[in-house]
Design an enzyme around this catalytic site. Structure first.
Site, PDB file in Angstrom:
ATOM      1  N   PRO A  96       0.852  -1.185   0.077  1.00 37.07           N
ATOM      2  CA  PRO A  96       0.114   0.028   0.127  1.00 37.07           C
ATOM      3  C   PRO A  96       0.971   1.289  -0.160  1.00 37.07           C
ATOM      4  O   PRO A  96       1.699   1.650   0.778  1.00 37.07           O
ATOM      5  CB  PRO A  96      -1.025   0.009   1.198  1.00 37.07           C
ATOM      6  CG  PRO A  96      -0.852  -1.610   1.587  1.00 37.07           C
ATOM      7  CD  PRO A  96       0.364  -2.319   0.965  1.00 37.07           C
ATOM      8  N   CYS A  97       0.305   2.220  -0.871  1.00 39.77           N
ATOM      9  CA  CYS A  97       1.097   3.681  -1.070  1.00 39.77           C
ATOM     10  C   CYS A  97       0.805   4.629   0.119  1.00 39.77           C
ATOM     11  O   CYS A  97       1.475   5.389   0.211  1.00 39.77           O
ATOM     12  CB  CYS A  97       0.578   4.139  -2.329  1.00 39.77           C
ATOM     13  SG  CYS A  97       1.255   2.894  -3.805  1.00 39.77           S
ATOM     14  N   PRO A  98      -0.583   4.542   0.640  1.00 41.27           N
ATOM     15  CA  PRO A  98      -1.026   5.814   1.496  1.00 41.27           C
ATOM     16  C   PRO A  98      -0.011   6.083   2.400  1.00 41.27           C
ATOM     17  O   PRO A  98       0.234   7.256   2.972  1.00 41.27           O
ATOM     18  CB  PRO A  98      -2.276   5.351   1.754  1.00 41.27           C
ATOM     19  CG  PRO A  98      -2.955   4.372   0.855  1.00 41.27           C
ATOM     20  CD  PRO A  98      -1.731   3.726   0.371  1.00 41.27           C
ATOM     21  N   PHE A 100       3.130   6.629   2.414  1.00 47.48           N
ATOM     22  CA  PHE A 100       4.096   7.291   1.947  1.00 47.48           C
ATOM     23  C   PHE A 100       3.768   8.435   1.281  1.00 47.48           C
ATOM     24  O   PHE A 100       4.588   9.304   0.557  1.00 47.48           O
ATOM     25  CB  PHE A 100       5.239   6.477   1.388  1.00 47.48           C
ATOM     26  CG  PHE A 100       5.610   5.145   2.041  1.00 47.48           C
ATOM     27  CD1 PHE A 100       6.337   5.176   3.370  1.00 47.48           C
ATOM     28  CD2 PHE A 100       5.096   4.034   2.101  1.00 47.48           C
ATOM     29  CE1 PHE A 100       6.408   4.288   4.046  1.00 47.48           C
ATOM     30  CE2 PHE A 100       5.359   3.084   2.648  1.00 47.48           C
ATOM     31  CZ  PHE A 100       6.087   2.903   3.869  1.00 47.48           C
TER      32      PHE A 100
END
Length: 445
Positions: A96-98, A100
Site C-alpha cells: 500500500p502507498c498511502p 508514504f
C-alpha cells in the site's frame, strides 16, 4: 517453456500490472495474493488465459489460476503457508502507498496500512533469491531516509544487498510520468550480477498518438479526432487510481485535472464510450477505461489483458497498477542476475549503506544516548556533510515518527536522544493494525 520459468510469489498483486510484466520477463506465479476481490477476479481470469496460451488445457488452466490467486489479507497467516515458499526465486509486490504518499499525511510506520516493513521481514523468513517492492515517489523523500536505511540494514543482516531507485514509467515506453520508487534486493551471490534496466532510447508516444484510434472508434469526425490528437501532444500526468474511501472514477486531484485539460481531456470522470458523431470540434472528451489501460501500459503485446467488471472498479484496478512494461524491465534485470548472465561493472556495496547519518549514529554509536550537538560533531569529524543542530533536530523529529525515541535532559540543559524500536507492523499479534483492519476492511485499498 513454462517449466523453464523462474517462480514468483507476489503479494498485493492487484489486477496484474506487475504480474503481467513479470510473466513477460520469464516468471511463473507460484502464488498471487490480493485483498480486493474484483482485482483478484481480473488477475485470475487473465492468468488462466496466459496458461491456456502456453498450452495448458482449459480445465487445468482454470484450476491452476484458481489455486494461485488467493483473496484476503496478505498478513493473515491462515491465508497461506510461508514455509511452503522458502527459496522461491522472487518475492514481489506493490504494498500500500498511502503511508508514504505526499497526498496523505505520510504516517509511515505508524500507518496501519503500512506493509513495507512486514514484506521485508517476510523476505527474511522465506529467503527468496530476490525481492522486488515498488511504491510511490514519496518514500524517496528526506522524511523517510531513516525508514529506508533501516530496511536496507534489515536486508543486509539477512544476507541481501538492497538498492533503491526512482524509475519514471515514460522511460520504459509508458505514456505517462508515473514515478515509482523501487527496492530490489538479492542474495549476495546474485547481487553482483544485477544491473538496473536502462531507459528506452525511443520516446514514449504522446497521448494523442497512443489514443487516436480509440478516440475515433465511435465515429467522432476524423477532423475533430485529428485536432484533438494534435493538442494531446505530450505524455500524460500520473494516472491516479484512488481508494475505496473516496468517490468514483476521475483522473486525480485539481493539479492533475488541469494537466489533463491542457491535453484536451476532461479529467472530471471516465466515459463509457468514445465520443460519437454528434460531438463537435469544441468537445473535450473523457477517457474510457480502455484508454486509461493503454496509458498505463496495457498496449501493444500487453493489450490482451481483460478487465471484467463495472467502470469505477475497473478504473481503480488500472489506476493503482504497476505499469507492465516497467515491471517487465525490472523482471528481466532480476532474471538475468539470478541466471548470473553478466557481472555488473561496479562493485556491489554489501556493507551498511549510509542514507541517514543521524539514524546511523543513533543506531550504532557506542554511546547509546546522543545530543544533537554531539551528533553534529561526530558527523563533521567523520568528514560528512556538516549539519547544523536545528537540521539534526528536524531529522530526529522525522525519525521519531517511525521509531521510538527516548529523551533525557542533560545537566547542560540539552536533550540526549536514544533510538528505540521500529514502530512498523511486522506481524505483531498486539499491533493496532489488527483492530484497524477488522473495523475498516471494506475500505482498505
Amino acid at each position: 517453456m513454462a517449466s523453464e520459468r523462474l517462480e514468483v510469489v507476489e503479494i498485493c498483486a492487484g489486477a496484474g500490472g506487475q504480474s503481467l510484466g513479470l510473466h513477460n520477463a520469464g516468471f511463473r506465479h507460484k502464488l498471487a495474493l490480493e485483498l480486493d476481490e474484483n482485482a483478484a477476479k481480473t488477475l485470475r481470469h487473465n492468468l488462466a488465459r496466459l496458461l491456456k496460451e502456453e498450452g495448458s488445457s482449459p480445465e487445468d488452466a482454470d484450476r491452476e489460476a484458481e489455486s494461485v490467486v488467493r483473496v484476503g489479507d496478505v498478513a493473515d497467516e491462515s491465508l497461506w503457508d510461508h514455509a511452503a515458499h522458502k527459496d522461491v526465486d522472487l518475492l514481489a509486490g506493490g504494498v500500500p502507498c498511502p503511508p508514504f504518499s505526499i497526498a496523505g499525511n505520510q504516517l509511515g510506520a505508524t500507518d496501519e496500512r503500512d506493509l513495507f516493513a512486514w514484506a521485508v521481514h517476510l523476505c527474511r523468513d522465506i529467503q527468496p533469491k530476490a525481492l522486488l517492492l515498488e511504491n510511490v515517489k514519496g518514500l524517496s523523500g528526506n522524511r523517510f531516509s531513516a525508514y529506508r536505511q533501516h530496511i536496507l540494514e534489515l536486508l543486509h543482516d539477512a544476507g541481501y544487498v538492497g538498492e533503491w531507485r526512482l524509475l519514471e514509467a515514460h522511460q520504459f515506453g509508458v505514456s505517462q510520468l508515473r514515478p515509482r520508487f523501487v527496492l530490489v534486493a538479492l542474495r549476495k551471490e546474485f547481487a553482483e550480477y544485477f544491473q538496473w534496466p536502462e531507459p528506452s532510447t525511443v520516446p514514449a508516444p504522446t497521448v494523442g498518438e497512443l489514443l487516436k484510434d480509440l478516440m475515433e472508434a465511435n465515429d467522432w469526425a476524423a477532423e475533430h479526432v485529428e485536432a484533438w490528437a494534435k493538442k494531446a501532444s505530450a505524455i500524460a500526468p500520473t494516472i491516479v487510481g484512488g481508494s475505496k474511501k473516496h468517490g468514483g472514477a476521475d483522473l486525480g486531484p485539481t493539479r492533475a485535472k488541469a494537466a489533463w485539460l491542457k491535453l484536451g481531456v476532461d479529467g472530471m470522470g471516465v466515459a463509457d464510450t468514445a465520443p460519437g458523431p454528434e460531438k463537435d470540434g469544441d468537445h473535450i472528451p473523457r477517457l474510457t477505461t480502455a484508454m486509461v489501460a493503454r496509458i498505463q501500459g496495457w498496449c501493444g503485446e500487453n493489450a490482451h489483458w481483460e478487465f471484467p467488471g463495472r467502470k469505477t472498479t475497473v478504473y481503480r484496478q488500472i489506476g493503482n497498477a504497476f505499469p507492465p512494461p516497467v515491471a517487465e524491465a525490472l523482471g528481466r534485470a532480476i532474471a538475468s542476475a539470478l541466471q548470473k548472465e553478466k557481472k555488473r561493472p561496479d562493485s556491489v556495496e554489501s556493507g551498511r549503506p549510509d542514507l541517514d547519518p543521524v539514524y546511523v549514529l543513533l543506531r550504532h554509536h557506542p554511546d547509546k544516548a546522543l545530543t544533537a550537538q554531539r551528533i553534529a560533531d561526530l558527523i563533521a569529524r567523520s568528514g560528512g556533510k556538516k549539519l547544523p543542530v536545528p537540521e539534526i533536530e528536524r531529522r530526529i523529529a522525522h525519525i521519531e515518527r517511525d521509531f521510538h525515541v527516548e529523551k533525557a535532559a542533560r545537566s547542560s540543559g540539552e536533550l540526549a536522544y536514544q533510538l528505540g524500536e521500529f514502530k512498523a507492523f511486522i506481524g505483531q499479534q498486539d499491533h493496532a493494525r489488527h483492530d484497524y483492519f477488522a473495523q475498516h476492511r471494506g475500505k482498505v485499498s
